[in-house]
Scaffold this motif. Structure first.
Motif, PDB file in Angstrom:
ATOM      1  N   VAL A 105       0.847  -1.198   0.000  1.00  0.00           N
ATOM      2  CA  VAL A 105       0.000   0.000   0.000  1.00  0.00           C
ATOM      3  C   VAL A 105       0.885   1.252   0.000  1.00  0.00           C
ATOM      4  O   VAL A 105       0.636   2.207  -0.754  1.00  0.00           O
ATOM      5  N   LEU A 106       1.924   1.259   0.828  1.00  0.00           N
ATOM      6  CA  LEU A 106       2.837   2.400   0.869  1.00  0.00           C
ATOM      7  C   LEU A 106       3.519   2.600  -0.482  1.00  0.00           C
ATOM      8  O   LEU A 106       3.646   3.730  -0.971  1.00  0.00           O
ATOM      9  N   ALA A 122      12.636   4.404   1.351  1.00  0.00           N
ATOM     10  CA  ALA A 122      12.483   3.531   0.190  1.00  0.00           C
ATOM     11  C   ALA A 122      12.251   4.390  -1.059  1.00  0.00           C
ATOM     12  O   ALA A 122      11.623   5.446  -0.993  1.00  0.00           O
ATOM     13  N   LYS A 123      12.777   3.920  -2.172  1.00  0.00           N
ATOM     14  CA  LYS A 123      12.641   4.622  -3.446  1.00  0.00           C
ATOM     15  C   LYS A 123      11.545   3.980  -4.280  1.00  0.00           C
ATOM     16  O   LYS A 123      11.168   2.832  -4.070  1.00  0.00           O
ATOM     17  N   LEU A 124      11.029   4.719  -5.252  1.00  0.00           N
ATOM     18  CA  LEU A 124       9.941   4.235  -6.100  1.00  0.00           C
ATOM     19  C   LEU A 124      10.250   2.878  -6.733  1.00  0.00           C
ATOM     20  O   LEU A 124       9.355   2.068  -6.925  1.00  0.00           O
ATOM     21  N   SER A 125      11.498   2.634  -7.047  1.00  0.00           N
ATOM     22  CA  SER A 125      11.873   1.385  -7.708  1.00  0.00           C
ATOM     23  C   SER A 125      12.063   0.223  -6.729  1.00  0.00           C
ATOM     24  O   SER A 125      12.235  -0.915  -7.162  1.00  0.00           O
ATOM     25  N   ASP A 126      12.041   0.496  -5.426  1.00  0.00           N
ATOM     26  CA  ASP A 126      12.251  -0.550  -4.419  1.00  0.00           C
ATOM     27  C   ASP A 126      11.036  -1.479  -4.318  1.00  0.00           C
ATOM     28  O   ASP A 126       9.910  -1.078  -4.613  1.00  0.00           O
ATOM     29  N   PRO A 127      11.267  -2.712  -3.878  1.00  0.00           N
ATOM     30  CA  PRO A 127      10.151  -3.658  -3.703  1.00  0.00           C
ATOM     31  C   PRO A 127       9.289  -3.269  -2.490  1.00  0.00           C
ATOM     32  O   PRO A 127       9.704  -2.465  -1.642  1.00  0.00           O
ATOM     33  N   ALA A 132       7.579  -1.878   3.537  1.00  0.00           N
ATOM     34  CA  ALA A 132       7.091  -2.534   4.761  1.00  0.00           C
ATOM     35  C   ALA A 132       8.012  -2.235   5.934  1.00  0.00           C
ATOM     36  O   ALA A 132       7.555  -2.089   7.071  1.00  0.00           O
ATOM     37  N   ALA A 133       9.315  -2.120   5.668  1.00  0.00           N
ATOM     38  CA  ALA A 133      10.282  -1.808   6.724  1.00  0.00           C
ATOM     39  C   ALA A 133      10.041  -0.421   7.312  1.00  0.00           C
ATOM     40  O   ALA A 133      10.489  -0.131   8.415  1.00  0.00           O
ATOM     41  N   GLU A 134       9.315   0.424   6.593  1.00  0.00           N
ATOM     42  CA  GLU A 134       9.023   1.777   7.066  1.00  0.00           C
ATOM     43  C   GLU A 134       7.610   1.920   7.632  1.00  0.00           C
ATOM     44  O   GLU A 134       7.200   3.019   7.995  1.00  0.00           O
ATOM     45  N   ALA A 135       6.883   0.838   7.702  1.00  0.00           N
ATOM     46  CA  ALA A 135       5.468   0.910   8.105  1.00  0.00           C
ATOM     47  C   ALA A 135       5.270   1.497   9.493  1.00  0.00           C
ATOM     48  O   ALA A 135       4.245   2.133   9.751  1.00  0.00           O
TER      49      ALA A 135
END
Length: 148
Positions: A105-106, A122-127, A132-135
């Motif tokens: 979702v993020l 996280a960058k736009l190209s990241d999975p 999720a690590a930033e949730a």
């Protein structure tokens, strides 16, 4: 490192303008813009702020790209989200997503509303896993049950 959200004069003026436009039903951010009203967790007074609601996986989501802001705390205390855009009014019960659910979702949120990207590591190209690590820093709420 992600930028930190600060509610300065410029942002207050921008929020006031967005609130005025969305309140009159004028589309902002590709029809994702809404006014969210929550009940203040301490004051009990209504608090209204502009937000974006996005659709991912058939569900509608509220995302806090700027972190643990007031409306997040208010929704945690009272899981009722009142949304308004022009004459359209919706009331929802919300459920906070866990990190695994929040990741995709993020990622979708940052892609849809790229102006928020600087607030994420996280960058736009990241999975989705990177998001999720930033949730824990960007709460996500599913609009669960309509209370119309």
């Amino acid at each position: 490192m992600a930028r930190e959200y600060r509610l300065g004069v410029t942002r207050k003026v921008a929020n006031a303008a967005v609130k005025l436009l969305v309140g009159r039903g004028i589309p902002i951010a590709g029809r994702t813009g809404w006014l969210l009203t929550t009940t203040g967790r301490r004051s009990g007074a209504d608090r209204t702020t502009p937000v974006n609601v996005i659709e991912v996986g058939g569900d509608r989501w509220l995302v806090s790209p700027y972190g643990q802001v007031g409306w997040v705390h208010n929704l945690r205390a009272d899981a009722t989200a009142r949304l308004r855009r022009g004459r359209t009014r919706e009331t929802w019960e919300v459920e906070e997503a866990d990190a695994a659910t929040a990741g995709p979702v993020l990622r979708a949120y940052v892609r849809k509303i790229p102006v928020t990207a600087p607030f994420f590591d996280a960058k736009l190209s990241d999975p989705a896993e990177a998001f999720a690590a930033e949730a824990d820093r960007h709460p996500v709420f599913r609009l669960a049950r309509s209370r119309a």
